[in-house]
Scaffold this motif. Structure first.
Motif, mmCIF file in Angstrom:
data_model
loop_
_atom_site.group_PDB
_atom_site.id
_atom_site.type_symbol
_atom_site.label_atom_id
_atom_site.label_comp_id
_atom_site.label_asym_id
_atom_site.label_seq_id
_atom_site.Cartn_x
_atom_site.Cartn_y
_atom_site.Cartn_z
ATOM 1 N N MET A 1 29.140 -50.272 15.443
ATOM 2 C CA MET A 1 30.430 -50.821 15.025
ATOM 3 C C MET A 1 30.302 -51.393 13.621
ATOM 4 O O MET A 1 29.239 -51.865 13.227
ATOM 5 C CB MET A 1 30.887 -51.904 16.016
ATOM 6 C CG MET A 1 32.336 -52.333 15.851
ATOM 7 S SD MET A 1 32.880 -53.509 17.126
ATOM 8 C CE MET A 1 32.500 -55.054 16.324
ATOM 9 N N ILE A 86 35.752 -50.726 18.100
ATOM 10 C CA ILE A 86 36.297 -52.046 17.753
ATOM 11 C C ILE A 86 37.399 -52.421 18.750
ATOM 12 O O ILE A 86 37.455 -53.562 19.235
ATOM 13 C CB ILE A 86 36.845 -52.059 16.311
ATOM 14 C CG1 ILE A 86 35.728 -51.803 15.296
ATOM 15 C CG2 ILE A 86 37.517 -53.406 16.015
ATOM 16 C CD1 ILE A 86 36.227 -51.582 13.878
ATOM 17 N N ASN A 178 40.232 -54.712 14.133
ATOM 18 C CA ASN A 178 40.662 -53.333 13.942
ATOM 19 C C ASN A 178 41.590 -53.195 12.742
ATOM 20 O O ASN A 178 41.475 -52.265 11.945
ATOM 21 C CB ASN A 178 41.351 -52.838 15.221
ATOM 22 C CG ASN A 178 41.363 -51.336 15.291
ATOM 23 O OD1 ASN A 178 42.230 -50.701 14.727
ATOM 24 N ND2 ASN A 178 40.378 -50.766 15.965
ATOM 25 N N ARG A 181 39.747 -53.489 9.432
ATOM 26 C CA ARG A 181 39.054 -52.231 9.109
ATOM 27 C C ARG A 181 40.060 -51.152 8.693
ATOM 28 O O ARG A 181 39.817 -50.402 7.746
ATOM 29 C CB ARG A 181 38.238 -51.769 10.313
ATOM 30 C CG ARG A 181 37.475 -50.479 10.104
ATOM 31 C CD ARG A 181 36.459 -50.586 8.980
ATOM 32 N NE ARG A 181 35.670 -49.362 8.843
ATOM 33 C CZ ARG A 181 35.342 -48.819 7.671
ATOM 34 N NH1 ARG A 181 35.740 -49.373 6.534
ATOM 35 N NH2 ARG A 181 34.624 -47.727 7.636
#
Length: 470
Positions: A1, A86, A178, A181
């Motif tokens: 991750m 994630i 999330n 990202r």
């Protein structure tokens, strides 16, 4: 991750000025990351960056914006496994469902990219030509919930960008990683300031909804929070799209086949462990098939494998956070104390993690908290009825109206009943299906405005009538 997560303001990774907060894995109750926490000053910085970027982004040709969104979809696709991990780690859903969420995000992005914004000719005579155009609004504030952290961020951000707006987004404090990202990936394809992300809860949400330089807020979440946003937004008459709480009713007619519909009803009620705005949440079943359908649903529930979403055998993950877990426990305990029958489930099933098995509750009716309140979790009350007019009235006797459905072997009859339900979307022999080309929104206290399709895209625009005297 991915191991480092930052705020993103004006194309730059930045630390949180207000410190950090723990992101909890709901399957283990362990802290998985100390997420940066934004200050109100950083909200101002993000809005200023978005305002500056809007000056040029609004004039970017359609084809360039379309291509940018397709490249973003490529990036999401290329990082699908990482994004799914994630999601599982911070949200809890099983890996197969997280991968489906990523796949849906890609498909939604591509569909939105390809939409064309029409220019409508209203009059073209010897004297004049009148056209209706749709112009971008400016800076859009996006506030997303914790149940579908990637998908709902895509639903908010992509039409905003496609229409020529810039965005400041704030994910839920339960599931921020999330979105951090996602915005990092998007900034690899977009000019600085077009998409920015900040974090925080009440104070930061209030700074966004009240900000004088934000022209629209799109929010998915609870009705009380939506009401606060609407109050805060009045200062500059912000445009709003509010997709708020639902307590979706379904009516099963006596001619339905319990064995044929049990799987679809189970999946649409327990989608994402019941943590879906438009999930089926109240099931009204005719006397004639009540027992048979209740038992068929209980069988489906008993067959689920509850566990950590990272484990391949898991079909059913935890509730996302402790507050929601406590609410579900309270609602089921209250139903049990009122004399309802717990056919299956009904108790937490692990010492650690917010695990609660899929629970079917029968011999319950309107007036019980489990029926009247939105459970937003893995519990389905099954309510007996004998008269269809009574069932329709009970289904509609609710302050919210997001979705509803009717189940029958006769779709024509079911369709006529479905149209009488007070909700934004009515399904026949289905529930909870949202599609990129079908407008979706609520009525009553479930909010207003629509998402998806051309109608959803145009919510991110300001109509301008162009009147040309010849």
């Amino acid at each position: 991750m991915h191991t480092e997560f930052s705020l993103m303001i004006n194309g730059e990774k930045v630390a949180g000025q207000a410190g950090s907060f723990s992101v909890i894995n709901p399957a283990t109750e362990d802290s998985i990351y100390q997420c940066p926490l934004s200050s109100v000053e950083q909200v101002d910085q993000a809005v200023a960056a978005a305002s500056e970027a809007f000056k040029s982004w609004q004039h970017t040709p359609d084809e360039v914006r379309k291509a940018s969104l397709h490249r973003i979809a490529d990036r999401i696709e290329a990082n699908a496994q990482e994004l799914a991990e994630i999601i599982v780690t911070e949200q809890g859903k099983p890996m197969f469902l997280a991968l489906a969420e990523v796949g849906g995000a890609v498909a939604w992005t591509r569909y939105t990219a390809d939409l064309d914004i029409p220019v409508e000719t209203i009059e073209d005579s010897e004297e004049k030509r009148i056209e209706q155009h749709h112009k971008p609004l400016g800076v859009i504030g996006s506030i997303t919930p914790w149940n579908w952290p990637l998908m709902i961020a895509i639903w908010h951000i992509m039409p905003a960008l496609r229409a020529g707006n810039t965005v400041v987004c704030k994910p839920s404090g339960f599931t921020p990683l999330n979105t951090l990202r996602l915005v990092e990936l998007m900034n690899e394809e977009l000019p600085a300031g077009v998409i920015n992300v900040v974090t925080g809860e009440g104070e930061i949400g209030q700074a966004i909804s009240g900000h004088p330089d934000i022209r629209k807020v799109v929010f998915t979440g609870s009705t009380p929070t939506g009401q606060k946003i609407m109050q805060n937004a009045s200062g500059n008459l912000k445009r709003l799209t509010l997709e708020l709480g639902g307590n979706d009713a379904a009516i099963v007619l006596p001619d339905a086949n319990p064995e044929q519909i049990a799987e679809a009803i189970f999946q649409t009620a327990f989608l994402n462990m019941g943590q879906t705005c438009a999930a089926l949440k109240r099931l009204y079943v005719h006397d004639d098939i009540y027992d048979a359908l209740s038992e068929a649903l209980a069988e489906k529930a008993r067959s689920q494998v509850v566990g950590n979403g990272m484990e391949e055998s898991t079909t059913f993950g935890p509730i996302q956070n402790q507050n929601q877990f406590n609410l579900v426990c309270d609602l089921v305990d209250d139903a049990r104390n009122q004399g309802a029958t717990i056919l299956t489930g009904g108790e937490p099933c692990s010492d650690k993690g917010y695990f609660y098995p899929p629970t079917i509750v029968t011999n319950i009716s309107d007036g019980a908290r489990l029926v009247d309140e939105e459970q937003f979790g893995p519990v389905l009350p099954v309510i007996r009825y004998s008269d269809i007019e009574d069932a329709i009235q009970r289904a509609n006797n609710c302050p919210v109206g997001l979705g509803g459905s009717v189940w029958s072997s006769d779709p024509n009859t079911a369709s006529k009943i479905a149209q009488r339900l007070e909700c934004g979307t009515a399904w026949v022999n289905n529930h909870a299906e949202v599609l990129p080309h079908a407008p979706f929104g609520g009525c009553k206290m479930s909010g207003f405005g629509v998402e998806f399709g051309l109608a959803g895209l145009l919510e991110y625009t300001q109509p301008q009538t162009l009147n040309i005297a010849k």
